[in-house]
Write a protein that holds these residues in place. Structure first.
Motif, PDB file in Angstrom:
ATOM      1  N   ARG A  33      25.433  -7.714 -69.866  1.00  0.00           N
ATOM      2  CA  ARG A  33      24.525  -8.603 -70.580  1.00  0.00           C
ATOM      3  C   ARG A  33      25.266  -9.880 -70.997  1.00  0.00           C
ATOM      4  NH1 ARG A  33      19.960  -8.518 -74.128  1.00  0.00           N
ATOM      5  NH2 ARG A  33      20.292  -9.987 -75.840  1.00  0.00           N
ATOM      6  N   VAL A  34      24.608 -11.010 -70.843  1.00  0.00           N
ATOM      7  CA  VAL A  34      25.203 -12.262 -71.320  1.00  0.00           C
ATOM      8  C   VAL A  34      24.464 -12.723 -72.577  1.00  0.00           C
ATOM      9  CG1 VAL A  34      25.907 -12.956 -69.009  1.00  0.00           C
ATOM     10  CG2 VAL A  34      23.744 -13.778 -69.917  1.00  0.00           C
ATOM     11  N   GLY A  35      25.164 -13.502 -73.389  1.00  0.00           N
ATOM     12  CA  GLY A  35      24.526 -14.091 -74.561  1.00  0.00           C
ATOM     13  C   GLY A  35      24.562 -13.174 -75.767  1.00  0.00           C
ATOM     14  N   GLY A  36      24.039 -13.694 -76.856  1.00  0.00           N
ATOM     15  CA  GLY A  36      24.084 -12.975 -78.132  1.00  0.00           C
ATOM     16  C   GLY A  36      23.051 -11.881 -78.191  1.00  0.00           C
ATOM     17  N   PRO A  37      23.051 -11.151 -79.316  1.00  0.00           N
ATOM     18  CA  PRO A  37      22.090 -10.067 -79.482  1.00  0.00           C
ATOM     19  C   PRO A  37      20.679 -10.606 -79.686  1.00  0.00           C
ATOM     20  CG  PRO A  37      23.369 -10.368 -81.490  1.00  0.00           C
ATOM     21  CD  PRO A  37      23.958 -11.293 -80.467  1.00  0.00           C
ATOM     22  N   GLY A  38      19.729  -9.689 -79.603  1.00  0.00           N
ATOM     23  CA  GLY A  38      18.347 -10.086 -79.864  1.00  0.00           C
ATOM     24  C   GLY A  38      17.683 -10.610 -78.610  1.00  0.00           C
ATOM     25  N   SER A  39      16.419 -10.990 -78.800  1.00  0.00           N
ATOM     26  CA  SER A  39      15.620 -11.404 -77.666  1.00  0.00           C
ATOM     27  C   SER A  39      14.729 -12.548 -78.091  1.00  0.00           C
ATOM     28  CB  SER A  39      14.763 -10.218 -77.206  1.00  0.00           C
ATOM     29  OG  SER A  39      13.937 -10.628 -76.161  1.00  0.00           O
ATOM     30  N   GLY A  40      14.259 -13.293 -77.131  1.00  0.00           N
ATOM     31  CA  GLY A  40      13.368 -14.411 -77.420  1.00  0.00           C
ATOM     32  C   GLY A  40      13.545 -15.435 -76.332  1.00  0.00           C
ATOM     33  N   PRO A  41      12.570 -16.328 -76.202  1.00  0.00           N
ATOM     34  CA  PRO A  41      12.620 -17.293 -75.104  1.00  0.00           C
ATOM     35  C   PRO A  41      13.930 -18.069 -75.055  1.00  0.00           C
ATOM     36  CG  PRO A  41      10.496 -17.377 -76.211  1.00  0.00           C
ATOM     37  CD  PRO A  41      11.343 -16.430 -77.003  1.00  0.00           C
ATOM     38  N   GLU A  42      14.470 -18.407 -76.230  1.00  0.00           N
ATOM     39  CA  GLU A  42      15.676 -19.238 -76.220  1.00  0.00           C
ATOM     40  C   GLU A  42      16.892 -18.442 -75.758  1.00  0.00           C
ATOM     41  OE1 GLU A  42      18.217 -22.019 -79.238  1.00  0.00           O
ATOM     42  OE2 GLU A  42      16.156 -21.508 -79.805  1.00  0.00           O
ATOM     43  N   ILE A  43      17.097 -17.272 -76.365  1.00  0.00           N
ATOM     44  CA  ILE A  43      18.254 -16.424 -76.002  1.00  0.00           C
ATOM     45  C   ILE A  43      18.153 -16.027 -74.533  1.00  0.00           C
ATOM     46  CG2 ILE A  43      19.301 -14.150 -76.377  1.00  0.00           C
ATOM     47  CD1 ILE A  43      18.335 -14.381 -79.313  1.00  0.00           C
ATOM     48  N   ASP A  44      16.964 -15.558 -74.142  1.00  0.00           N
ATOM     49  CA  ASP A  44      16.810 -15.052 -72.783  1.00  0.00           C
ATOM     50  C   ASP A  44      16.802 -16.195 -71.774  1.00  0.00           C
ATOM     51  OD1 ASP A  44      16.719 -12.483 -73.825  1.00  0.00           O
ATOM     52  OD2 ASP A  44      14.546 -12.512 -74.055  1.00  0.00           O
ATOM     53  N   GLY A  45      16.270 -17.330 -72.172  1.00  0.00           N
ATOM     54  CA  GLY A  45      16.282 -18.498 -71.291  1.00  0.00           C
ATOM     55  C   GLY A  45      17.704 -18.944 -70.998  1.00  0.00           C
ATOM     56  N   ARG A  46      18.532 -18.928 -72.049  1.00  0.00           N
ATOM     57  CA  ARG A  46      19.948 -19.295 -71.852  1.00  0.00           C
ATOM     58  C   ARG A  46      20.628 -18.311 -70.923  1.00  0.00           C
ATOM     59  NH1 ARG A  46      20.555 -21.016 -77.247  1.00  0.00           N
ATOM     60  NH2 ARG A  46      21.263 -18.951 -77.854  1.00  0.00           N
ATOM     61  N   ALA A  47      20.294 -17.016 -71.082  1.00  0.00           N
ATOM     62  CA  ALA A  47      20.898 -15.993 -70.215  1.00  0.00           C
ATOM     63  C   ALA A  47      20.511 -16.235 -68.758  1.00  0.00           C
ATOM     64  CB  ALA A  47      20.442 -14.596 -70.659  1.00  0.00           C
ATOM     65  N   MET A  48      19.247 -16.590 -68.538  1.00  0.00           N
ATOM     66  CA  MET A  48      18.815 -16.868 -67.155  1.00  0.00           C
ATOM     67  C   MET A  48      19.620 -18.008 -66.560  1.00  0.00           C
ATOM     68  SD  MET A  48      14.848 -16.345 -66.556  1.00  0.00           S
ATOM     69  CE  MET A  48      15.182 -15.675 -64.951  1.00  0.00           C
ATOM     70  N   THR A  49      19.796 -19.058 -67.345  1.00  0.00           N
ATOM     71  CA  THR A  49      20.547 -20.215 -66.855  1.00  0.00           C
ATOM     72  C   THR A  49      21.975 -19.806 -66.512  1.00  0.00           C
ATOM     73  OG1 THR A  49      19.208 -21.588 -68.307  1.00  0.00           O
ATOM     74  CG2 THR A  49      21.182 -22.594 -67.399  1.00  0.00           C
ATOM     75  N   THR A  50      22.579 -18.993 -67.382  1.00  0.00           N
ATOM     76  CA  THR A  50      23.955 -18.543 -67.133  1.00  0.00           C
ATOM     77  C   THR A  50      24.041 -17.760 -65.825  1.00  0.00           C
ATOM     78  OG1 THR A  50      24.295 -18.379 -69.511  1.00  0.00           O
ATOM     79  CG2 THR A  50      25.880 -17.224 -68.114  1.00  0.00           C
ATOM     80  N   HIS A  51      23.103 -16.841 -65.632  1.00  0.00           N
ATOM     81  CA  HIS A  51      23.129 -16.046 -64.408  1.00  0.00           C
ATOM     82  C   HIS A  51      22.902 -16.921 -63.179  1.00  0.00           C
ATOM     83  CE1 HIS A  51      23.611 -12.085 -66.083  1.00  0.00           C
ATOM     84  NE2 HIS A  51      22.552 -12.197 -66.850  1.00  0.00           N
ATOM     85  N   LEU A  52      22.003 -17.866 -63.304  1.00  0.00           N
ATOM     86  CA  LEU A  52      21.737 -18.759 -62.172  1.00  0.00           C
ATOM     87  C   LEU A  52      22.991 -19.560 -61.833  1.00  0.00           C
ATOM     88  CD1 LEU A  52      19.546 -19.775 -60.213  1.00  0.00           C
ATOM     89  CD2 LEU A  52      18.973 -21.529 -61.888  1.00  0.00           C
ATOM     90  N   GLU A  53      23.672 -20.055 -62.864  1.00  0.00           N
ATOM     91  CA  GLU A  53      24.902 -20.825 -62.634  1.00  0.00           C
ATOM     92  C   GLU A  53      25.979 -19.944 -61.998  1.00  0.00           C
ATOM     93  OE1 GLU A  53      25.656 -22.412 -66.523  1.00  0.00           O
ATOM     94  OE2 GLU A  53      24.343 -24.142 -66.192  1.00  0.00           O
ATOM     95  N   ASP A  54      26.063 -18.696 -62.458  1.00  0.00           N
ATOM     96  CA  ASP A  54      27.033 -17.769 -61.848  1.00  0.00           C
ATOM     97  C   ASP A  54      26.731 -17.577 -60.369  1.00  0.00           C
ATOM     98  OD1 ASP A  54      28.293 -17.423 -64.222  1.00  0.00           O
ATOM     99  OD2 ASP A  54      27.506 -15.417 -64.623  1.00  0.00           O
ATOM    100  N   MET A  55      25.443 -17.507 -60.065  1.00  0.00           N
ATOM    101  CA  MET A  55      25.034 -17.208 -58.699  1.00  0.00           C
ATOM    102  C   MET A  55      25.321 -18.370 -57.758  1.00  0.00           C
ATOM    103  SD  MET A  55      21.278 -16.034 -57.498  1.00  0.00           S
ATOM    104  CE  MET A  55      21.000 -15.175 -59.028  1.00  0.00           C
ATOM    105  N   VAL A  56      25.023 -19.573 -58.188  1.00  0.00           N
ATOM    106  CA  VAL A  56      25.151 -20.707 -57.262  1.00  0.00           C
ATOM    107  C   VAL A  56      26.464 -21.450 -57.446  1.00  0.00           C
ATOM    108  CG1 VAL A  56      22.674 -20.978 -57.028  1.00  0.00           C
ATOM    109  CG2 VAL A  56      23.877 -22.294 -58.755  1.00  0.00           C
ATOM    110  N   GLY A  57      27.197 -21.106 -58.490  1.00  0.00           N
ATOM    111  CA  GLY A  57      28.519 -21.693 -58.666  1.00  0.00           C
ATOM    112  C   GLY A  57      28.463 -23.198 -58.820  1.00  0.00           C
ATOM    113  N   SER A  58      29.360 -23.881 -58.115  1.00  0.00           N
ATOM    114  CA  SER A  58      29.488 -25.327 -58.312  1.00  0.00           C
ATOM    115  C   SER A  58      28.299 -26.086 -57.748  1.00  0.00           C
ATOM    116  CB  SER A  58      30.772 -25.809 -57.635  1.00  0.00           C
ATOM    117  OG  SER A  58      30.701 -25.468 -56.265  1.00  0.00           O
ATOM    118  N   ASP A  59      27.391 -25.372 -57.053  1.00  0.00           N
ATOM    119  CA  ASP A  59      26.244 -26.072 -56.473  1.00  0.00           C
ATOM    120  C   ASP A  59      25.077 -26.204 -57.439  1.00  0.00           C
ATOM    121  OD1 ASP A  59      27.470 -26.410 -54.036  1.00  0.00           O
ATOM    122  OD2 ASP A  59      26.773 -24.482 -53.266  1.00  0.00           O
ATOM    123  N   ILE A  60      25.305 -25.943 -58.725  1.00  0.00           N
ATOM    124  CA  ILE A  60      24.187 -25.925 -59.679  1.00  0.00           C
ATOM    125  C   ILE A  60      23.447 -27.267 -59.688  1.00  0.00           C
ATOM    126  CG2 ILE A  60      25.596 -26.545 -61.706  1.00  0.00           C
ATOM    127  CD1 ILE A  60      22.661 -24.028 -61.710  1.00  0.00           C
TER     128      ILE A  60
END
Length: 201
Positions: free
Chosen positions: A54-81
Protein backbone atom coordinates in the motif's frame (compact mmCIF):
# COMPACT_ATOMS: atom_id res chain seq x y z
CA UNK A 1 -18.71 -9.29 -26.81
CA UNK A 2 -15.94 -11.60 -25.61
CA UNK A 3 -16.70 -14.94 -24.04
CA UNK A 4 -15.25 -15.27 -20.56
CA UNK A 5 -14.23 -17.98 -18.20
CA UNK A 6 -13.61 -17.95 -14.48
CA UNK A 7 -9.85 -17.84 -14.12
CA UNK A 8 -7.76 -18.66 -11.04
CA UNK A 9 -5.04 -16.13 -10.29
CA UNK A 10 -2.15 -16.47 -7.84
CA UNK A 11 -2.68 -20.22 -7.57
CA UNK A 12 -6.41 -19.79 -7.00
CA UNK A 13 -6.13 -17.30 -4.13
CA UNK A 14 -8.04 -14.86 -6.36
CA UNK A 15 -10.51 -15.67 -9.11
CA UNK A 16 -12.19 -13.50 -11.69
CA UNK A 17 -13.54 -13.82 -15.20
CA UNK A 18 -11.11 -13.17 -18.04
CA UNK A 19 -11.75 -13.38 -21.79
CA UNK A 20 -11.12 -16.87 -23.13
CA UNK A 21 -8.81 -15.62 -25.84
CA UNK A 22 -6.29 -14.28 -23.32
CA UNK A 23 -3.28 -16.46 -22.47
CA UNK A 24 -1.25 -16.68 -19.27
CA UNK A 25 2.12 -15.10 -20.05
CA UNK A 26 3.85 -16.99 -17.22
CA UNK A 27 3.62 -20.08 -19.40
CA UNK A 28 5.81 -18.27 -21.95
CA UNK A 29 8.21 -16.33 -19.80
CA UNK A 30 9.08 -15.49 -16.22
CA UNK A 31 6.59 -13.20 -14.48
CA UNK A 32 7.28 -11.74 -11.01
CA UNK A 33 5.52 -13.58 -8.16
CA UNK A 34 3.40 -10.57 -7.33
CA UNK A 35 2.06 -10.31 -10.88
CA UNK A 36 -0.26 -12.17 -13.20
CA UNK A 37 0.02 -11.17 -16.85
CA UNK A 38 -2.46 -12.21 -19.51
CA UNK A 39 -2.21 -11.29 -23.17
CA UNK A 40 -4.68 -11.27 -26.04
CA UNK A 41 -3.77 -14.11 -28.40
CA UNK A 42 -5.44 -12.23 -31.28
CA UNK A 43 -4.11 -8.75 -30.57
CA UNK A 44 -1.81 -6.63 -28.47
CA UNK A 45 -3.86 -5.94 -25.35
CA UNK A 46 -2.54 -7.22 -22.03
CA UNK A 47 -4.07 -7.49 -18.56
CA UNK A 48 -1.73 -7.19 -15.59
CA UNK A 49 -2.67 -7.93 -11.99
CA UNK A 50 -0.16 -6.71 -9.46
CA UNK A 51 -0.19 -7.06 -5.70
CA UNK A 52 1.90 -4.31 -4.18
CA UNK A 53 2.51 -2.69 -0.86
CA UNK A 54 0.00 0.00 0.00
CA UNK A 55 1.22 3.51 -0.76
CA UNK A 56 0.31 6.69 1.07
CA UNK A 57 -1.01 7.40 4.53
CA UNK A 58 -3.75 5.64 6.43
CA UNK A 59 -7.43 6.16 5.79
CA UNK A 60 -9.37 6.53 2.62
CA UNK A 61 -10.91 9.26 0.53
CA UNK A 62 -10.63 10.78 -2.91
CA UNK A 63 -7.52 12.75 -2.00
CA UNK A 64 -5.55 9.95 -0.31
CA UNK A 65 -6.59 7.37 -2.87
CA UNK A 66 -6.15 9.76 -5.78
CA UNK A 67 -2.57 10.40 -4.70
CA UNK A 68 -1.99 6.65 -4.44
CA UNK A 69 -3.24 6.18 -8.00
CA UNK A 70 -0.86 8.84 -9.26
CA UNK A 71 2.04 7.20 -7.42
CA UNK A 72 1.28 3.81 -8.91
CA UNK A 73 0.89 5.27 -12.37
CA UNK A 74 4.25 7.04 -12.04
CA UNK A 75 5.86 3.80 -10.86
CA UNK A 76 4.42 2.01 -13.85
CA UNK A 77 5.49 4.41 -16.57
CA UNK A 78 8.65 5.65 -14.92
CA UNK A 79 10.36 8.60 -16.54
CA UNK A 80 7.73 8.68 -19.29
CA UNK A 81 5.11 10.22 -16.98
CA UNK A 82 5.24 13.43 -19.02
CA UNK A 83 3.91 11.45 -22.01
CA UNK A 84 0.82 10.32 -20.07
CA UNK A 85 -2.55 12.00 -20.09
CA UNK A 86 -5.27 10.95 -17.64
CA UNK A 87 -8.74 11.26 -19.16
CA UNK A 88 -10.90 10.32 -16.26
CA UNK A 89 -10.93 8.72 -12.85
CA UNK A 90 -13.97 7.16 -11.26
CA UNK A 91 -14.87 5.26 -8.15
CA UNK A 92 -15.27 1.59 -8.90
CA UNK A 93 -17.37 -1.07 -7.25
CA UNK A 94 -16.24 -4.67 -6.96
CA UNK A 95 -19.68 -6.29 -6.91
CA UNK A 96 -18.79 -9.45 -5.04
CA UNK A 97 -16.70 -7.66 -2.41
CA UNK A 98 -19.21 -4.89 -1.72
CA UNK A 99 -19.85 -5.78 1.90
CA UNK A 100 -16.13 -5.39 2.60
CA UNK A 101 -16.23 -1.75 1.52
CA UNK A 102 -12.76 -1.60 0.08
CA UNK A 103 -12.26 1.62 -1.86
CA UNK A 104 -11.47 1.15 -5.53
CA UNK A 105 -10.86 3.60 -8.36
CA UNK A 106 -10.25 3.32 -12.06
CA UNK A 107 -8.53 5.71 -14.39
CA UNK A 108 -8.27 5.79 -18.15
CA UNK A 109 -5.07 7.26 -19.52
CA UNK A 110 -3.10 7.36 -22.72
CA UNK A 111 0.62 7.33 -23.18
CA UNK A 112 2.08 8.68 -26.38
CA UNK A 113 5.65 7.70 -27.13
CA UNK A 114 8.17 10.48 -27.48
CA UNK A 115 8.36 11.34 -31.16
CA UNK A 116 12.15 11.17 -31.19
CA UNK A 117 12.13 7.41 -30.58
CA UNK A 118 9.38 6.42 -32.90
CA UNK A 119 10.63 7.42 -36.34
CA UNK A 120 12.53 4.18 -36.90
CA UNK A 121 10.18 1.78 -35.07
CA UNK A 122 7.31 1.28 -37.42
CA UNK A 123 5.77 -1.23 -35.04
CA UNK A 124 5.79 1.19 -32.11
CA UNK A 125 2.26 2.12 -31.15
CA UNK A 126 0.88 5.55 -32.00
CA UNK A 127 -0.19 5.53 -28.38
CA UNK A 128 -1.08 3.08 -25.64
CA UNK A 129 -4.32 3.43 -23.73
CA UNK A 130 -4.60 1.97 -20.29
CA UNK A 131 -7.31 1.38 -17.77
CA UNK A 132 -5.88 1.05 -14.30
CA UNK A 133 -8.00 -0.07 -11.38
CA UNK A 134 -6.68 0.30 -7.85
CA UNK A 135 -8.27 -1.84 -5.14
CA UNK A 136 -7.15 -0.77 -1.67
CA UNK A 137 -6.92 -3.35 1.11
CA UNK A 138 -5.88 -1.16 4.00
CA UNK A 139 -5.98 -3.85 6.70
CA UNK A 140 -3.69 -6.01 4.58
CA UNK A 141 -1.42 -3.03 3.87
CA UNK A 142 -1.89 -3.97 0.22
CA UNK A 143 -2.85 -2.29 -3.03
CA UNK A 144 -4.01 -4.43 -5.92
CA UNK A 145 -3.54 -2.93 -9.36
CA UNK A 146 -5.38 -4.25 -12.39
CA UNK A 147 -4.09 -2.64 -15.55
CA UNK A 148 -5.27 -3.27 -19.07
CA UNK A 149 -2.75 -1.98 -21.60
CA UNK A 150 -4.08 -1.32 -25.07
CA UNK A 151 -1.42 -0.44 -27.65
CA UNK A 152 -2.85 1.33 -30.69
CA UNK A 153 -0.63 0.38 -33.60
CA UNK A 154 -1.09 2.19 -36.89
CA UNK A 155 -3.18 0.15 -39.27
CA UNK A 156 -4.59 -2.00 -36.46
CA UNK A 157 -7.27 0.45 -35.36
CA UNK A 158 -9.52 3.08 -36.89
CA UNK A 159 -8.01 6.42 -35.93
CA UNK A 160 -11.25 8.23 -36.79
CA UNK A 161 -13.05 6.34 -34.04
CA UNK A 162 -10.71 7.42 -31.27
CA UNK A 163 -10.95 10.92 -29.89
CA UNK A 164 -10.84 10.90 -26.14
CA UNK A 165 -11.30 14.68 -26.04
CA UNK A 166 -14.74 14.01 -27.49
CA UNK A 167 -15.30 10.89 -25.41
CA UNK A 168 -14.85 8.56 -28.39
CA UNK A 169 -13.00 5.50 -27.15
CA UNK A 170 -12.95 3.35 -30.25
CA UNK A 171 -13.27 -0.43 -30.28
CA UNK A 172 -10.02 -1.39 -28.55
CA UNK A 173 -10.50 0.87 -25.54
CA UNK A 174 -14.21 -0.02 -25.47
CA UNK A 175 -13.25 -3.69 -25.28
CA UNK A 176 -10.78 -2.98 -22.47
CA UNK A 177 -13.42 -1.12 -20.49
CA UNK A 178 -15.79 -4.06 -20.96
CA UNK A 179 -13.11 -6.48 -19.71
CA UNK A 180 -12.40 -4.24 -16.72
CA UNK A 181 -16.11 -4.10 -15.87
CA UNK A 182 -16.34 -7.88 -16.01
CA UNK A 183 -13.34 -8.14 -13.67
CA UNK A 184 -14.99 -5.74 -11.19
CA UNK A 185 -18.13 -7.88 -11.27
CA UNK A 186 -16.42 -11.22 -10.74
CA UNK A 187 -13.26 -10.53 -8.73
CA UNK A 188 -13.15 -12.55 -5.49
CA UNK A 189 -10.36 -13.02 -2.97
CA UNK A 190 -10.61 -16.63 -1.79
CA UNK A 191 -7.46 -16.83 0.29
CA UNK A 192 -6.59 -13.72 2.28
CA UNK A 193 -3.40 -15.50 3.38
CA UNK A 194 -2.01 -14.36 0.04
CA UNK A 195 -1.42 -10.93 1.58
CA UNK A 196 -0.03 -12.16 4.87
CA UNK A 197 3.23 -12.92 3.15
CA UNK A 198 3.27 -10.01 0.75
CA UNK A 199 5.50 -7.92 3.02
CA UNK A 200 8.33 -10.43 2.93
CA UNK A 201 8.81 -10.59 -0.82
Amino acid sequence: MSSYRSTPLYGGAITCDLPKHFADVSKLRQVPDNQEVWIDKDGFTSIIFEITERVGGPGSGPEIDGRAMTTHLEDMVGSDINTVKIWNTAETEFSRMQELKHPAYTLIATQTPNASHSSDQSSAPDFTALTMTLLRLEEQDTDILITINVPHIRGEYDADEVDLELGKQGKLIGDAVEIAARIWETFVIKDWGLFGESKHH
